[in-house]
Motif scaffolding. Structure first.
Motif, PDB file in Angstrom:
ATOM      1  N   ALA A   1      70.399 159.282  50.984  1.00 14.45           N
ATOM      2  CA  ALA A   1      71.143 158.357  51.847  1.00 14.45           C
ATOM      3  C   ALA A   1      71.521 159.003  53.178  1.00 14.45           C
ATOM      4  CB  ALA A   1      72.390 157.871  51.122  1.00 14.45           C
ATOM      5  N   PHE A   2      71.552 160.329  53.223  1.00 10.16           N
ATOM      6  CA  PHE A   2      71.908 161.011  54.469  1.00 10.16           C
ATOM      7  C   PHE A   2      70.709 161.296  55.355  1.00 10.16           C
ATOM      8  CE2 PHE A   2      75.604 161.911  51.890  1.00 10.16           C
ATOM      9  CZ  PHE A   2      76.637 161.785  52.805  1.00 10.16           C
TER      10      PHE A   2
ATOM     11  N   LEU B   1      79.126 156.591  58.146  1.00  7.33           N
ATOM     12  CA  LEU B   1      80.011 157.312  59.068  1.00  7.33           C
ATOM     13  C   LEU B   1      79.211 158.323  59.891  1.00  7.33           C
ATOM     14  CD1 LEU B   1      83.078 157.915  56.698  1.00  7.33           C
ATOM     15  CD2 LEU B   1      83.042 156.490  58.753  1.00  7.33           C
ATOM     16  N   ARG B   2      78.299 159.016  59.234  1.00  5.76           N
ATOM     17  CA  ARG B   2      77.459 160.020  59.930  1.00  5.76           C
ATOM     18  C   ARG B   2      76.586 159.351  60.985  1.00  5.76           C
ATOM     19  NH1 ARG B   2      77.414 165.572  58.592  1.00  5.76           N
ATOM     20  NH2 ARG B   2      79.121 165.588  57.122  1.00  5.76           N
TER      21      ARG B   2
ATOM     22  N   TYR C   1      87.610 161.036  60.813  1.00  3.08           N
ATOM     23  CA  TYR C   1      86.805 160.281  61.772  1.00  3.08           C
ATOM     24  C   TYR C   1      87.718 159.387  62.598  1.00  3.08           C
ATOM     25  CZ  TYR C   1      82.728 161.460  58.918  1.00  3.08           C
ATOM     26  OH  TYR C   1      81.741 162.135  58.239  1.00  3.08           O
TER      27      TYR C   1
ATOM     28  N   GLU D   1      82.075 167.911  52.825  1.00  3.80           N
ATOM     29  CA  GLU D   1      82.701 166.584  52.865  1.00  3.80           C
ATOM     30  C   GLU D   1      82.604 165.905  51.495  1.00  3.80           C
ATOM     31  OE1 GLU D   1      81.039 163.870  55.709  1.00  3.80           O
ATOM     32  OE2 GLU D   1      82.900 162.725  55.844  1.00  3.80           O
TER      33      GLU D   1
ATOM     34  N   TYR E   1      79.677 157.136  53.420  1.00  5.63           N
ATOM     35  CA  TYR E   1      79.551 158.457  54.061  1.00  5.63           C
ATOM     36  C   TYR E   1      78.326 158.536  54.983  1.00  5.63           C
ATOM     37  CZ  TYR E   1      83.457 160.217  51.297  1.00  5.63           C
ATOM     38  OH  TYR E   1      84.698 160.409  50.760  1.00  5.63           O
ATOM     39  N   PRO E   2      77.158 158.095  54.524  1.00  3.60           N
ATOM     40  CA  PRO E   2      76.025 158.121  55.469  1.00  3.60           C
ATOM     41  C   PRO E   2      76.240 157.216  56.685  1.00  3.60           C
ATOM     42  CG  PRO E   2      75.231 157.915  53.229  1.00  3.60           C
ATOM     43  CD  PRO E   2      76.705 157.712  53.184  1.00  3.60           C
TER      44      PRO E   2
END
Lengths: 112, 316
Positions: free
Chosen positions: B67-68, A57-58, A81, B26, A54-55
């Motif tokens: 992680a984001f 993809l961001r 996506y 999400e 997920y990170p």
């Protein structure tokens, strides 16, 4: 220094990190949401945990390689996506580089 | 499902405002998909323990949120070697300046407290070094934001790199630091500079003999060159041909000077005013023994310089 399983795992992960971007870009020629992409990659033998996917993809979206939009599917909101125009160009170059690397590694022989 | 929502709410608390809703939605959507898959595999709705296990595999909310977020460092990886070098220079400079500043009053004190001075030096150096560390790190943090790797190192030219001799063996910075402090103290003592800082000087006065005073300008040249050399070695702790040549020249100069100094019949006397005026004249034998030791050490250093020079010229 002995090659412990932890060190071996770290080396493998390091090698996989760059390849995962290529795998994600290749997979997103058709739109996917996070969970479906993860399942697709797992089916192809590329297990990837959510904390990485997920990170990633961001990050790729921020870099302009992917685009995303929210859609309702099966009564659930999902973020889909897909490859952006820069992503297509990057995919082309990365694929060429991948084949080149593969050939070089093959020429070096299996045992090095 | 309540557990899933609670988990997502917790992750959101660790995310920046701009990402909170988007990432939270999400994440929740992905968790629901996983929950559905698990239900399908089990053939029933998963229990609380099974959902907890699923969430545990995902990781702690703080870990997931981290992680984001981009990985921020105080000093960028590219600037880190430069940061270390600057930090080293500044801390060495602090240690030297503090050492000199604390040694001056000590020389003039009637009963010098050496142990206390060492303790004060350690404390003052540690204190100033911590402050320097904070300011330098802050400086590099802001520089790192505006200065890219190519900006910092973009204009370097391989042809202007120094020719490092001796296979890149470093010069001990501690030794160079001690050498610099010793030279500065010696120069200050010979030129009577301490009396400017500490006028009382416990009534002790150094009186140079006429012969020695005549050689003082030449001694000062040697001390000045030695101090510059020590500072150079301290800042750039590796040998180059030019550095070895200069070092050899200084040692050669010292040898000549020491030969002249060895022949002096009168050197200096120390005069003090404790109970009336008294003085002590340095006996020529002690002077000559001291000069002889200095001669041997200078000859040894010159020999090392010559060997380094030969190695630098004809390979390692």
């Amino acid at each position: 220094m002995t090659l412990t399983p932890v060190r071996l795992n770290k080396l493998t992960m390091e090698m996989r990190r760059g390849i995962l971007i290529l795998a994600v870009l290749r997979s997103l020629k058709t739109p996917h949401y996070g969970y479906s992409l993860r399942k697709l990659l797992a089916e192809k033998g590329l297990e990837m945990d959510e904390g990485t996917l997920y990170p990633l993809l961001r990050r790729l979206e921020q870099q302009g390689l992917l685009t995303s939009n929210w859609k309702v599917q099966e009564g659930r909101r999902r973020r889909f996506y897909r490859l952006g125009s820069d992503g297509e160009l990057a995919l082309k170059q990365m694929t060429a580089e991948w084949y080149k690397l593969n050939r070089s590694i093959d020429q070096l022989g299996e045992e090095g | 499902m309540e557990l899933l929502q609670r988990y997502v709410d917790n992750v959101k608390t660790y995310l920046p405002q701009s990402l909170r809703e988007d990432v939270g939605n999400e994440l929740y959507s992905g968790l629901q998909d996983e929950y559905d898959d698990l239900s399908e595999t089990l053939g029933r709705a998963p229990g609380e323990l099974e959902i907890a296990a699923l969430l545990k595999r995902r990781g702690h909310p703080m870990q997931v949120a981290a992680a984001f977020r981009p990985r921020r460092t105080q000093v960028s990886e590219a600037l880190f070697p430069l940061y270390l070098q600057v930090l080293k220079w500044v801390i060495l400079l602090i240690a030297i300046v503090n050492g000199v500043a604390l040694a001056l009053p000590l020389l003039g004190a009637p009963q010098p407290d050496f142990f206390g001075a060492v303790w004060r030096w350690l404390f003052a150096t540690a204190n100033a070094a911590l402050q320097a560390f904070a300011w330098i790190t802050l400086g590099f943090y802001f520089t790192g934001e505006s200065l890219s790797f190519s900006n910092a190192f973009g204009k370097w030219d391989p042809r202007s790199l120094p020719r490092v001799a001796g296979g890149g063996h470093n010069i001990g910075q501690f030794d160079s630091g001690i050498e610099l402090v010793a030279i500065l103290l010696c120069a200050g003592w010979l030129n009577n500079l301490f009396s400017l800082v500490q006028p009382s000087f416990a009534g002790i006065e150094l009186i140079l003999a006429e012969q020695l005073r005549g050689l003082l300008p030449w001694i000062n040249i040697a001390l000045g060159a030695g101090a510059l050399m020590a500072a150079w070695k301290l800042l750039l702790p590796y040998w180059t041909r030019s550095k070895i040549l200069l070092s050899a020249t200084i040692h050669g100069y010292w040898l000549l000077l020491l030969v002249l100094l060895f022949g002096l019949q009168e050197t200096f006397a120390i005069q003090w005013h404790a109970a009336g005026v008294d003085h002590w004249v340095l006996p020529q034998g002690i002077w000559q023994a001291g000069v002889l030791v200095a001669l041997v050490l200078s000859a040894r250093d010159l020999w090392h310089d010559m060997r380094r020079l030969l190695r630098a010229r004809y390979g390692r």
